[in-house]
Design a protein around this motif. Structure first.
Motif, PDB file in Angstrom:
ATOM      1  N   GLN A  45     105.373  28.739  26.575  1.00  0.00           N
ATOM      2  CA  GLN A  45     106.181  29.803  25.987  1.00  0.00           C
ATOM      3  C   GLN A  45     106.448  30.912  27.005  1.00  0.00           C
ATOM      4  OE1 GLN A  45     103.502  30.349  22.518  1.00  0.00           O
ATOM      5  NE2 GLN A  45     105.378  30.361  21.315  1.00  0.00           N
ATOM      6  N   VAL A  46     105.411  31.270  27.775  1.00  0.00           N
ATOM      7  CA  VAL A  46     105.572  32.325  28.776  1.00  0.00           C
ATOM      8  C   VAL A  46     106.663  31.959  29.765  1.00  0.00           C
ATOM      9  CG1 VAL A  46     104.450  33.521  30.701  1.00  0.00           C
ATOM     10  CG2 VAL A  46     103.193  33.173  28.574  1.00  0.00           C
ATOM     11  N   MET A  47     106.683  30.685  30.188  1.00  0.00           N
ATOM     12  CA  MET A  47     107.660  30.247  31.180  1.00  0.00           C
ATOM     13  C   MET A  47     109.095  30.302  30.653  1.00  0.00           C
ATOM     14  SD  MET A  47     105.620  27.060  32.919  1.00  0.00           S
ATOM     15  CE  MET A  47     106.871  26.727  34.147  1.00  0.00           C
ATOM     16  N   GLY A  48     109.241  30.334  29.348  1.00  0.00           N
ATOM     17  CA  GLY A  48     110.572  30.407  28.760  1.00  0.00           C
ATOM     18  C   GLY A  48     111.040  31.813  28.481  1.00  0.00           C
ATOM     19  N   MET A  49     110.233  32.819  28.848  1.00  0.00           N
ATOM     20  CA  MET A  49     110.588  34.205  28.561  1.00  0.00           C
ATOM     21  C   MET A  49     111.012  34.928  29.824  1.00  0.00           C
ATOM     22  SD  MET A  49     107.555  35.276  25.862  1.00  0.00           S
ATOM     23  CE  MET A  49     106.456  35.596  27.206  1.00  0.00           C
ATOM     24  N   SER A  50     111.713  36.018  29.649  1.00  0.00           N
ATOM     25  CA  SER A  50     112.051  36.891  30.769  1.00  0.00           C
ATOM     26  C   SER A  50     111.202  38.159  30.760  1.00  0.00           C
ATOM     27  CB  SER A  50     113.532  37.273  30.724  1.00  0.00           C
ATOM     28  OG  SER A  50     113.818  37.961  29.513  1.00  0.00           O
ATOM     29  N   SER A  51     110.643  38.503  29.609  1.00  0.00           N
ATOM     30  CA  SER A  51     109.789  39.685  29.498  1.00  0.00           C
ATOM     31  C   SER A  51     108.952  39.563  28.232  1.00  0.00           C
ATOM     32  CB  SER A  51     110.621  40.976  29.450  1.00  0.00           C
ATOM     33  OG  SER A  51     111.434  40.997  28.281  1.00  0.00           O
ATOM     34  N   GLY A  52     107.938  40.408  28.111  1.00  0.00           N
ATOM     35  CA  GLY A  52     107.096  40.398  26.918  1.00  0.00           C
ATOM     36  C   GLY A  52     106.565  41.786  26.615  1.00  0.00           C
ATOM     37  N   LYS A  53     106.372  42.084  25.360  1.00  0.00           N
ATOM     38  CA  LYS A  53     105.882  43.398  24.912  1.00  0.00           C
ATOM     39  C   LYS A  53     104.369  43.364  24.849  1.00  0.00           C
ATOM     40  CE  LYS A  53     106.762  47.571  23.251  1.00  0.00           C
ATOM     41  NZ  LYS A  53     107.417  47.714  21.944  1.00  0.00           N
ATOM     42  N   THR A  54     103.705  44.330  25.479  1.00  0.00           N
ATOM     43  CA  THR A  54     102.247  44.374  25.522  1.00  0.00           C
ATOM     44  C   THR A  54     101.687  45.249  24.412  1.00  0.00           C
ATOM     45  OG1 THR A  54     102.046  46.333  26.945  1.00  0.00           O
ATOM     46  CG2 THR A  54     102.404  44.210  28.030  1.00  0.00           C
ATOM     47  N   ALA A  55     100.368  45.121  24.206  1.00  0.00           N
ATOM     48  CA  ALA A  55      99.690  45.961  23.223  1.00  0.00           C
ATOM     49  C   ALA A  55      99.656  47.414  23.668  1.00  0.00           C
ATOM     50  CB  ALA A  55      98.266  45.448  22.994  1.00  0.00           C
ATOM     51  N   GLN A  56      99.884  47.665  24.951  1.00  0.00           N
ATOM     52  CA  GLN A  56      99.902  49.028  25.478  1.00  0.00           C
ATOM     53  C   GLN A  56     101.198  49.739  25.097  1.00  0.00           C
ATOM     54  OE1 GLN A  56     101.992  49.824  28.277  1.00  0.00           O
ATOM     55  NE2 GLN A  56     101.187  51.815  28.884  1.00  0.00           N
ATOM     56  N   GLY A  57     102.245  48.962  24.813  1.00  0.00           N
ATOM     57  CA  GLY A  57     103.494  49.553  24.354  1.00  0.00           C
ATOM     58  C   GLY A  57     104.686  49.276  25.243  1.00  0.00           C
ATOM     59  N   SER A  58     104.459  49.039  26.537  1.00  0.00           N
ATOM     60  CA  SER A  58     105.577  48.746  27.427  1.00  0.00           C
ATOM     61  C   SER A  58     105.657  47.255  27.698  1.00  0.00           C
ATOM     62  CB  SER A  58     105.435  49.537  28.739  1.00  0.00           C
ATOM     63  OG  SER A  58     104.183  49.280  29.336  1.00  0.00           O
ATOM     64  N   SER A  59     106.669  46.835  28.428  1.00  0.00           N
ATOM     65  CA  SER A  59     106.932  45.413  28.637  1.00  0.00           C
ATOM     66  C   SER A  59     106.657  45.001  30.073  1.00  0.00           C
ATOM     67  CB  SER A  59     108.386  45.085  28.282  1.00  0.00           C
ATOM     68  OG  SER A  59     108.647  45.351  26.925  1.00  0.00           O
ATOM     69  N   PHE A  60     106.265  43.740  30.248  1.00  0.00           N
ATOM     70  CA  PHE A  60     106.119  43.164  31.583  1.00  0.00           C
ATOM     71  C   PHE A  60     107.261  42.190  31.822  1.00  0.00           C
ATOM     72  CE2 PHE A  60     103.352  40.606  28.745  1.00  0.00           C
ATOM     73  CZ  PHE A  60     103.986  39.367  28.841  1.00  0.00           C
TER      74      PHE A  60
END
Length: 537
Positions: free
Chosen positions: A114-129
């Motif tokens: 799933q990670v390899m199919g994404m361009s970014s992700g929302k973290t529990a800290q609030g911002s995105s990687f």
């Protein structure tokens, strides 16, 4: 045969309980091995001892015992890349530490596929990687996933080789633990994902403009499936990174693009310590470091195929180096000598070899030093959208502030000082895309005056030119990097040419990397335009 007979006997007893005494009580099955929570996985693995300490200090141990989470877990070697004072500062600031750690956590269970199919992700800290896939490697911001899909009772752990750092403006805010286990990162339905590009940068005119466009990237590799490893942990490179005696060697290995070699093959390394490099004539070392092929030749002369132990070395007289020429072995009392260098202490054992510390830099007889550089050889090709140049010339090492004190960076340094960013940029390893004075001269004076009058916007623009960690060589060959400002920087590598900027828009302007300066453990790339973050209003 005896084992087979036992299985047959057990089957008959289960099928005809009367023969076992009439009552027919069921035979108890062996208890299943209980799974571990994310917290237990981290606490029980010595490779995560620093992370475990940080989790406890931040009060997140109980959080990671329950719920459903995905954790991108930095190893001890990853934490070793951080300056000790930076790590100590974070451990003593609960809010900062909590923010950093929660930036490594995603609510919900997200597999490597799933990670390899994404361009970014929302973290529990609030911002995105950011997520990028390049050459079979999966990058989370500027960290490489080295082991994927370590399954826990309450989620998944993906091992990474660099500590992730949230944007500076967000990292300073107290973070709260996630309240619900709902997945906030979802994979797209198709392999193609949308990546937001950064705005075009001004070449002329009186206004500052931003343009957002979309490009499509397809993940071409499924290097990781459930339970598979992308790279072995505790490799030769990991062990060198984790040992402060080898910080100079670590940087040179990265400069020579030998990181992957020391991760994926079995070798014995004779590793010069920092003191060994200090014993080399500075001008000679600068010439070696200035030429990638010469540097690679010298470093490979310290590498031997196969995993050799101390007894193997004592019994041998000569070894063939990976560079191609021979290394002579001899004894000086109880000490093993490699050429004229002495091995210091017992070997450091890695998953794919052994490391022996030595007190001298070894130079092959075939070494021919390059001529001193007379400046970057620049080839310019101007079009409506981009400017190209040859590979960045590597300059001598210096501290970050000293490197930015060069006359060509006087405008940048004055702005860094005015924005009070010197402390932030020297507290940890960073990569700076540094506009020259000529680059700032291309920005309309009214725009510069507006930035000087607004400290928040000035800081926003400057931190957009900074990336956490040391990004060199293959690290530049990714589609995007996460800046300390929080927005993404678009990159393009074409042979020996590197461009940064919005390279997909119709009127895109590329900022050219023309030179690289090693500033301690940080690195500075000289660029010819000022980049503006897409969030700038």
């Amino acid at each position: 045969m005896k084992k087979q007979t036992s299985f047959i006997t057990l089957s008959l007893m289960l099928a005809t309980p009367a023969l076992a005494g009439g009552a027919g009580a069921p035979v108890a099955r062996p208890a299943a091995t209980p799974c571990k929570s994310i917290a237990q996985i981290v606490m029980s693995d010595p490779n995560f001892s620093t992370l475990a300490t940080a989790i406890e200090a931040a009060g997140l141990g109980q959080t990671l015992m329950g719920g459903q989470y995905t954790v991108f877990a930095p190893t001890n070697a990853a934490f070793a890349k951080l300056p000790s004072d930076t790590l100590a500062m974070a451990l003593n600031d609960a809010a900062m530490l909590r923010s950093i750690l929660l930036y490594h956590v995603v609510p919900g269970k997200v597999s490597a596929k799933q990670v390899m199919g994404m361009s970014s992700g929302k973290t529990a800290q609030g911002s995105s990687f950011l997520v990028s896939v390049s050459g079979g490697k999966v990058m989370i911001d500027n960290a490489t996933v080295t082991k994927a899909d370590v399954m826990a009772c309450n989620g998944t752990v993906h091992v990474i080789d660099t500590v992730l750092m949230p944007a500076m403006s967000v990292a300073a805010q107290p973070a709260t633990a996630p309240a619900a286990p709902a997945v906030t990162v979802s994979a797209p339905a198709a392999p193609s994902v949308d990546i937001m590009s950064i705005p075009a940068m001004p070449m002329s005119g009186g206004t500052m403009t931003t343009t957002t466009t979309t490009t499509t990237t397809t993940a071409t590799t499924e290097a990781t499936a459930t339970g598979s490893e992308m790279t072995e942990s505790n490799t030769l490179y990991d062990m060198i990174v984790a040992d402060e005696r080898f910080s100079t060697l670590r940087d040179l290995i990265s400069d020579a693009e030998l990181t992957d070699v020391l991760i994926s093959n079995d070798y014995t390394i004779f590793a010069p310590t920092n003191e060994a490099f200090e014993g080399v004539d500075p001008d000679q070392l600068a010439l070696i470091a200035s030429n990638p092929e010469t540097l690679k030749q010298v470093l490979l002369y310290h590498v031997v195929s196969g995993k050799l132990n101390a007894e193997d070395l004592k019994a041998g007289t000569q070894l063939r180096s990976a560079e191609g020429t021979s290394l002579d072995l001899s004894m000086d009392g109880s000490s093993v000598m490699v050429n004229t260098a002495m091995i210091d202490g017992a070997p450091i054992t890695a998953s794919n070899g052994n490391i022996f510390a030595i007190n001298e830099l070894l130079l092959p007889d075939t070494l021919v030093l390059p001529d001193p550089p007379t400046g970057a050889e620049v080839m310019t090709e101007t079009t409506a959208t981009t400017t190209t140049t040859t590979a960045p010339m590597v300059m001598n090492s210096a501290s970050l502030v000293e490197a930015l004190s060069q006359p060509q960076f006087s405008t940048l340094l004055s702005l860094v000082q005015k924005a009070d960013l010197v402390g932030a940029l020297t507290a940890t390893d960073v990569t700076v895309f540094a506009p020259t004075n000529d680059a700032f001269a291309k920005v309309p004076q009214a725009t510069l005056d507006a930035l000087m009058a607004d400290p928040a916007k000035l800081k926003q623009v400057l931190t957009y030119h900074v990336v956490a960690g040391r990004v060199v060589d293959d690290g530049l060959k990714v589609s995007q990097l996460r800046s300390l400002e929080g927005s993404s920087i678009d990159l393009k590598a074409s042979g020996a040419t590197y461009l940064v900027g919005n390279l997909s828009a119709a009127n895109a302007m590329g900022s050219t990397i023309s030179a690289r300066t090693n500033a301690g453990n940080s690195v500075i790339y000289t660029i010819d335009m000022v980049m503006l973050p897409p969030t700038l209003k």
